[in-house]
Design an enzyme around this catalytic site. Sequence first.
Site, mmCIF file in Angstrom:
data_model
loop_
_atom_site.group_PDB
_atom_site.id
_atom_site.type_symbol
_atom_site.label_atom_id
_atom_site.label_comp_id
_atom_site.label_asym_id
_atom_site.label_seq_id
_atom_site.Cartn_x
_atom_site.Cartn_y
_atom_site.Cartn_z
ATOM 1 N N ASP A 211 0.847 -1.190 0.000
ATOM 2 C CA ASP A 211 0.000 0.000 0.000
ATOM 3 C C ASP A 211 0.881 1.237 0.000
ATOM 4 O O ASP A 211 2.120 1.137 -0.005
ATOM 5 C CB ASP A 211 -0.934 0.000 1.220
ATOM 6 C CG ASP A 211 -2.293 0.640 0.917
ATOM 7 O OD1 ASP A 211 -2.309 1.742 0.317
ATOM 8 O OD2 ASP A 211 -3.334 0.054 1.282
ATOM 9 N N HIS A 259 -13.881 -1.887 -6.095
ATOM 10 C CA HIS A 259 -15.076 -1.024 -6.101
ATOM 11 C C HIS A 259 -14.724 0.472 -6.067
ATOM 12 O O HIS A 259 -15.596 1.313 -6.289
ATOM 13 C CB HIS A 259 -16.033 -1.393 -4.961
ATOM 14 C CG HIS A 259 -15.535 -1.127 -3.584
ATOM 15 N ND1 HIS A 259 -16.206 -1.581 -2.462
ATOM 16 C CD2 HIS A 259 -14.442 -0.467 -3.097
ATOM 17 C CE1 HIS A 259 -15.565 -1.189 -1.368
ATOM 18 N NE2 HIS A 259 -14.493 -0.516 -1.728
#
Length: 352
Positions: A211, A259
């Site tokens: 990340d 998403h």
Amino acid sequence: MDDRPPYPPASPADAAHGTPPVDPLFALTSGLWASQALVAAEAVGLFTFLSQEGGAGAAETAEGLGIPARPAEMLLTACASLDLLRRDGERYVNSPVAEEYLVRGRPYYFGDYVRMLQHYVYPGWMRVTDAVRTGRPTRQAPEPDKGLFEAENRPELFWDGLYPLSALTGRALARAVDFGAGRLLDVGGGGGAFAVELCRYHPGLRATVYDLPHVCAFTADRIAEAGLSERIGVHPGDFFADPELPGGHDTILLSMILHDWDEPRNRELLAACFRALPSGGTLVISELLVDDDKTGPADAALMSLNMLIGTPGRNYTAAEYGQWLRAAGFDGVRTVPFRAPGANGAVLARKP
């Protein structure tokens, strides 16, 4: 089961003409009241107080929380009506759900998620009509020229709040999918909740959370708190800016990631995952999947609207993911259903 008559009571004429009761609409329009009752109760520390005291009456609660007697009684009544509290004689005590998830210090404490919604998510929802009319997010980005997930636009409150949701979802995913004893790359792994839960359930599994650098700093602390620093590492990076994803992993996890993005970006990320995996490697997509006929389920459909509020993405169907995965070169696409706060299924695919 609620045996009360519908509100307003149906007249003989209504029944004769088959007029439906208005209850479902009333439940929808009052939904904000229920969520904000929970927000208020969490903000004043109601559930933690009742847990510490073993229950309390209205007067004791008002004194213990430092709030007036009138709202104390009303808040207790509201939370009891929502099955967050129950009466024990003259005292109110936490329901099992409140005791497990709304008492500060519990392993899966959900209060940070409630606060994140209140301060970060709900303001955008108050302008959802604007988002529907324009197709543009209504959640205000403090630094619109910076990336969606940069520290300036996703405060620590966001990561703290998302952690319990991710942890409970990761726990359910661990039971639904056999991750085995290999090496897992958790792409966009946030605070590391998925990696922690998966490694706890699968003792032979080792993981890397990939990340942004400022997120990895937060993640490393969470991993250390879980006592899993020897099995879970962090790899700072940006999956849309780095030339390749980190290699050396048997499985890649994309959980609550796709998403956030539109179809072209998602196809780009799936192609990067394909390149990073060895032959025989597995890709796991964990999401709230919209039904293929796009009639629900409600949690996935409403999460999709939540993406409209703040991102360029939406929630997709298993069929859409399957199409993109096959186009990227994967085969053996299958869906494993399960139930969790942040997902209702996992789409799995294999690199030939």
